[in-house]
Scaffold this motif. Structure first.
Motif, PDB file in Angstrom:
ATOM      1  N   ARG A  91      31.213  49.648  41.112  1.00 23.45           N
ATOM      2  CA  ARG A  91      32.106  50.353  41.804  1.00 23.45           C
ATOM      3  C   ARG A  91      33.112  49.935  42.766  1.00 23.45           C
ATOM      4  O   ARG A  91      32.796  48.711  43.400  1.00 23.45           O
ATOM      5  CB  ARG A  91      31.312  51.351  42.808  1.00 23.45           C
ATOM      6  CG  ARG A  91      30.504  52.445  41.719  1.00 23.45           C
ATOM      7  CD  ARG A  91      29.310  53.080  42.375  1.00 23.45           C
ATOM      8  NE  ARG A  91      28.509  52.582  43.283  1.00 23.45           N
ATOM      9  CZ  ARG A  91      27.314  51.902  42.883  1.00 23.45           C
ATOM     10  NH1 ARG A  91      27.154  51.456  41.911  1.00 23.45           N
ATOM     11  NH2 ARG A  91      26.618  51.313  44.010  1.00 23.45           N
ATOM     12  N   GLU A  93      35.234  50.353  46.438  1.00 23.62           N
ATOM     13  CA  GLU A  93      35.151  51.103  48.001  1.00 23.62           C
ATOM     14  C   GLU A  93      36.171  50.672  48.848  1.00 23.62           C
ATOM     15  O   GLU A  93      36.370  49.394  48.571  1.00 23.62           O
ATOM     16  CB  GLU A  93      33.807  51.254  48.696  1.00 23.62           C
ATOM     17  CG  GLU A  93      32.594  52.034  47.943  1.00 23.62           C
ATOM     18  CD  GLU A  93      31.407  52.220  48.692  1.00 23.62           C
ATOM     19  OE1 GLU A  93      31.168  51.292  49.718  1.00 23.62           O
ATOM     20  OE2 GLU A  93      30.334  52.482  48.026  1.00 23.62           O
ATOM     21  N   PHE A  94      36.785  51.334  49.622  1.00 19.42           N
ATOM     22  CA  PHE A  94      38.027  50.861  50.402  1.00 19.42           C
ATOM     23  C   PHE A  94      37.577  51.119  51.807  1.00 19.42           C
ATOM     24  O   PHE A  94      37.967  52.368  52.259  1.00 19.42           O
ATOM     25  CB  PHE A  94      39.207  51.491  50.056  1.00 19.42           C
ATOM     26  CG  PHE A  94      39.493  51.278  48.461  1.00 19.42           C
ATOM     27  CD1 PHE A  94      40.228  50.018  48.287  1.00 19.42           C
ATOM     28  CD2 PHE A  94      39.330  52.282  47.376  1.00 19.42           C
ATOM     29  CE1 PHE A  94      40.551  49.753  46.898  1.00 19.42           C
ATOM     30  CE2 PHE A  94      39.924  51.693  46.020  1.00 19.42           C
ATOM     31  CZ  PHE A  94      40.195  50.555  45.935  1.00 19.42           C
ATOM     32  N   PRO A  95      37.191  50.102  52.513  1.00 18.68           N
ATOM     33  CA  PRO A  95      36.839  50.362  53.958  1.00 18.68           C
ATOM     34  C   PRO A  95      38.018  50.892  54.802  1.00 18.68           C
ATOM     35  O   PRO A  95      37.947  51.626  55.806  1.00 18.68           O
ATOM     36  CB  PRO A  95      36.255  49.101  54.475  1.00 18.68           C
ATOM     37  CG  PRO A  95      35.778  48.399  53.381  1.00 18.68           C
ATOM     38  CD  PRO A  95      36.770  48.767  52.150  1.00 18.68           C
ATOM     39  N   ASN A  98      43.590  52.484  50.926  1.00 20.36           N
ATOM     40  CA  ASN A  98      44.135  52.224  49.637  1.00 20.36           C
ATOM     41  C   ASN A  98      45.358  52.580  49.612  1.00 20.36           C
ATOM     42  O   ASN A  98      45.742  53.568  49.164  1.00 20.36           O
ATOM     43  CB  ASN A  98      43.180  52.525  48.436  1.00 20.36           C
ATOM     44  CG  ASN A  98      43.764  51.884  47.100  1.00 20.36           C
ATOM     45  OD1 ASN A  98      44.694  51.224  47.086  1.00 20.36           O
ATOM     46  ND2 ASN A  98      43.615  52.978  46.339  1.00 20.36           N
ATOM     47  N   ARG A 138      35.492  46.788  48.828  1.00 18.23           N
ATOM     48  CA  ARG A 138      33.868  46.473  48.729  1.00 18.23           C
ATOM     49  C   ARG A 138      33.595  46.737  47.454  1.00 18.23           C
ATOM     50  O   ARG A 138      33.978  47.705  46.798  1.00 18.23           O
ATOM     51  CB  ARG A 138      33.162  47.716  49.991  1.00 18.23           C
ATOM     52  CG  ARG A 138      31.831  47.262  49.565  1.00 18.23           C
ATOM     53  CD  ARG A 138      30.915  48.183  50.616  1.00 18.23           C
ATOM     54  NE  ARG A 138      31.232  47.831  51.976  1.00 18.23           N
ATOM     55  CZ  ARG A 138      31.797  48.570  52.780  1.00 18.23           C
ATOM     56  NH1 ARG A 138      31.668  50.177  52.629  1.00 18.23           N
ATOM     57  NH2 ARG A 138      31.836  47.999  54.066  1.00 18.23           N
ATOM     58  N   GLU A 150      26.406  44.179  47.273  1.00 16.48           N
ATOM     59  CA  GLU A 150      27.853  44.346  47.676  1.00 16.48           C
ATOM     60  C   GLU A 150      28.520  43.165  48.260  1.00 16.48           C
ATOM     61  O   GLU A 150      27.541  42.365  48.635  1.00 16.48           O
ATOM     62  CB  GLU A 150      27.944  45.681  48.649  1.00 16.48           C
ATOM     63  CG  GLU A 150      27.360  45.616  50.033  1.00 16.48           C
ATOM     64  CD  GLU A 150      27.254  46.895  50.801  1.00 16.48           C
ATOM     65  OE1 GLU A 150      27.878  46.850  51.979  1.00 16.48           O
ATOM     66  OE2 GLU A 150      26.981  47.860  50.287  1.00 16.48           O
TER      67      GLU A 150
END
Length: 157
Positions: A91, A93-95, A98, A138, A150
């Motif tokens: 997966r 993820e965008f801290p 995006n 991430r 991660e």
């Protein structure tokens, strides 16, 4: 009363000296052998730790991400597995926000069921004049070593 020393006394004294020397040599040999056994035990423990580490690394996937420039204005984000094991349930993820990857492309490809060793997947990047050059992504996955891994990747344009 004078002390007389005969051949039996000399032989007995010589035997006593030889016995003392043999005892001293045996004790020193045993100390050296004990030191050698301790060294071998330390080496065996180090080898065991190394083998356990290698066995664990064979069960780990290691994901990374970087941008690839195709031609003069086309970019792709390449996510690859450089580890020894297959990454499952990958997966993104965008801290931070995006603003470079196309959402429909992400939704179409992720979550990715599996990413084999040295396999990669590419996402279309929409780069324009105001696009920042450094992005934070991430990467989250499962492998044989852990159920939750991660890693933060910082690909740059």
């Amino acid at each position: 009363m004078p002390i007389t020393i005969d051949a039996g006394d000399i032989i007995a004294g010589f035997a006593l000296a030889m016995s003392a020397y043999a005892t001293w040599r045996t004790t020193s040999f045993n100390e050296k052998q004990k030191s050698l056994i301790e060294s071998q035990e330390k080496l065996n423990n180090l080898l065991l730790e190394k083998e356990e580490g290698e066995a664990l690394s064979d069960k780990k996937a290691d994901l990374g991400a970087f941008f690839v420039k195709l031609g003069s204005s086309k970019y792709r984000l390449k996510i690859w597995n450089k580890g020894s094991a297959t990454a499952r349930n990958v997966r993104l993820e965008f801290p931070e926000e995006n603003d470079v990857l196309i959402g429909s492309d992400i939704e179409e490809k992720f979550p990715l069921e599996s990413l084999e060793k040295f396999q990669s997947v590419e996402l279309i990047a929409a780069v324009y004049m105001g696009t920042k050059s450094k992005h934070v992504i991430r990467l989250v996955w499962e492998d044989d070593a852990h159920d939750h891994n991660e890693k933060l990747a910082y690909p740059t344009l």
